[in-house]
Design an enzyme around this catalytic site. Structure first.
Site, PDB file in Angstrom:
ATOM      1  CD  GLU A 122      -3.075  -0.986   2.194  1.00  0.00           C
ATOM      2  OE1 GLU A 122      -3.065   0.014   2.939  1.00  0.00           O
ATOM      3  OE2 GLU A 122      -3.969  -1.829   2.226  1.00  0.00           O
TER       4      GLU A 122
ATOM      5  CD  GLU B  36      -3.283  -5.928   4.284  1.00  0.00           C
ATOM      6  OE1 GLU B  36      -4.109  -5.116   4.748  1.00  0.00           O
ATOM      7  OE2 GLU B  36      -2.069  -5.701   4.239  1.00  0.00           O
TER       8      GLU B  36
END
Ligand code: BGC
Length: 442
Positions: free
Chosen positions: A163, A346
């Site tokens: 991220e 995730e």
């Protein structure tokens, strides 16, 4: 139809959220160690100094992973544990720790899926201007190269960065470590991290490591609450400035004209050197997609307030929209004509504070089970439609240090007792275990 037998089922954590052992074995501080000591930054004034103490209790984690029966564990390496100064000297005790981790996982038949950078820059590098300094590209590829050469034989799946948006939140918005607030520097930091990703991919290919390498980028697709021109424009603007900032150059090969022209006119355009774009667009072996939800938006605050009254929400007040995973998978294929496999790296949800216990003493996290069941149904639909998705990692193995929410937001399928550091399965751990068994036909 449905999930194939070789689909990879996993659980995920990251070093900065579970390891603790902050000053043990010669580890240097990361930006989160420092940031968390600034009053008011972290809920409850807590720090990641101990977390779940995985640095001393990795065997406990492997036992719990085996209990659930996962195929793979997604974890990250703490850069400042293996290289306390960020560059140069390797810390043997840190390297040994990860050697033991990967060995324990491989012995248990669990594939390590390792992220090099999950937000925890060595503080020593922040002192040299961190991700804003272009030298970070060299610092990161040196670290990456060392890890590939040491662990290339025992780690089959690698991600460079988790991220990259976290750099923007840390350098432009000030909400994450290192807590700086400068829009142009934030844009430079997030550009630099994408170039550093590409340099690490080159280091991977040159190292001769055997596994696969990718990057993890989260998608939070905006949806217009009202069917109006203004709301549609807001969706475009937010999509461009958020997840597309990363997916466009990495998966598509360039920043969008929209983004470049807006940043230019706002005076916040980062410096882009010749050669940066091809580096960011280096061929990778898979795309790691983190997906938690969509984001409904409106320029009209009343419409936004009404929406949050009327929809389908979990107890933590987040919208229950499990189709988000299907939408995101479709979207990246449509936008970039994606030809590489996707892993959902995730997905999960949190309770705020403690969940209630059932009569048997087990935590009853029914909301989490509902959320997971919904997402997995939509994931299966994507797989059935032929999208090449190879695995799914539930976030998270256990309650851990949830960044600025401290220990108050709990994402685990195991509860962590932060006093005794014991971890016990919640209802969702049994549920996920049974789900995996069923899918594998065991
Ligand atoms: C991050 C994790 C975080 C999770 C839940 C993701 O954005 O990669 O580190 O704990 O979301 O908030």
């Amino acid at each position: 139809m449905g999930f194939k037998k070789d689909f990879i089922w996993g659980l995920a954590t990251s070093a900065g959220q579970v390891e603790g052992g902050a000053a043990d074995g010669g580890r240097g501080p990361s930006i989160w160690d420092v940031f968390s000591t600034v009053p008011g930054r972290i809920h409850g004034g807590v720090t990641p100094a101990v977390c779940c103490d995985s640095y001393h209790r990795f065997d406990r984690d492997v036992k719990n992973l085996s209990f659930v029966g996962v195929d793979s564990y997604r974890m990250s390496i703490s850069w400042s544990r293996v290289m306390p100064d960020g560059t140069g000297r390797l810390n043997d005790a840190g390297v040994d720790y990860y050697k033991r981790c990967f060995e324990a996982l491989n012995n248990a038949g669990i594939k390590p899926n390792v992220t090099l950078y999950h937000w925890d820059l060595p503080q020593a590098l922040e002192e040299k201007n961190g991700w804003v300094n272009r030298d970070v590209i060299g610092w990161f590829s040196e670290y990456a190269d060392k890890m590939f050469r040491i662990f290339g034989d025992v780690v089959p799946l690698w991600s460079t960065v988790n991220e990259p948006i976290a750099t923007y939140v840390g350098y432009a918005l000030g909400a994450f470590a290192p807590g700086r607030r400068n829009e142009k520097e934030g844009n430079q930091a997030r550009h630099n991290i994408l170039v550093a990703h590409g340099a690490a991919v080159d280091a991977f290919r040159a190292s001769g490591a055997k596994g696969d390498i990718g990057i993890v980028i989260d998608i939070w697709k905006r949806h217009a609450i009202r069917d109006t021109e203004e709301d549609r424009r807001l969706v475009i603007d937010q999509d461009e400035r958020n997840w597309k900032f990363y997916t466009d150059p990495v998966l598509g090969g360039s920043y969008s004209d929209y983004l470049l022209s807006h940043l230019q006119s706002e005076g916040t355009l980062m410096d882009i050197k010749d050669g940066d774009l091809p580096l960011m667009h280096r061929p990778i072996d898979f795309y790691g997609l983190n997906v938690y939800n969509r984001v409904p938006v409106s320029v009209d605050s009343r419409a936004a307030a009404d929406f949050s009254q009327g929809g389908n929400f979990l107890n933590n007040k987040t919208e229950y929209y499990p189709k988000a995973v299907y939408d995101a998978i479709r979207l990246v294929h449509e936008l970039y004509d994606l030809k590489i496999p996707v892993y959902i790296t995730e997905n999960g949800t949190y309770s705020i504070g403690e969940e209630a216990r059932g009569a048997d003493g087990v935590k009853e996290d029914g909301d989490r089970i509902r959320y997971l069941a919904g997402f997995l149904e939509w994931l299966e639909k994507a797989v059935d439609e032929g999208f090449d998705v190879r695995g799914y990692y539930l976030w998270s193995l256990m309650d851990n240090f949830e960044w600025t929410a401290g220990y108050n937001y709990r994402f685990g399928i195991f509860e962590t007792d932060f006093d005794t550091l014991e971890c016990r399965p919640k209802k969702s751990a049994y549920w996920y275990r049974d789900f995996i068994k069923k899918v594998k036909g065991q």
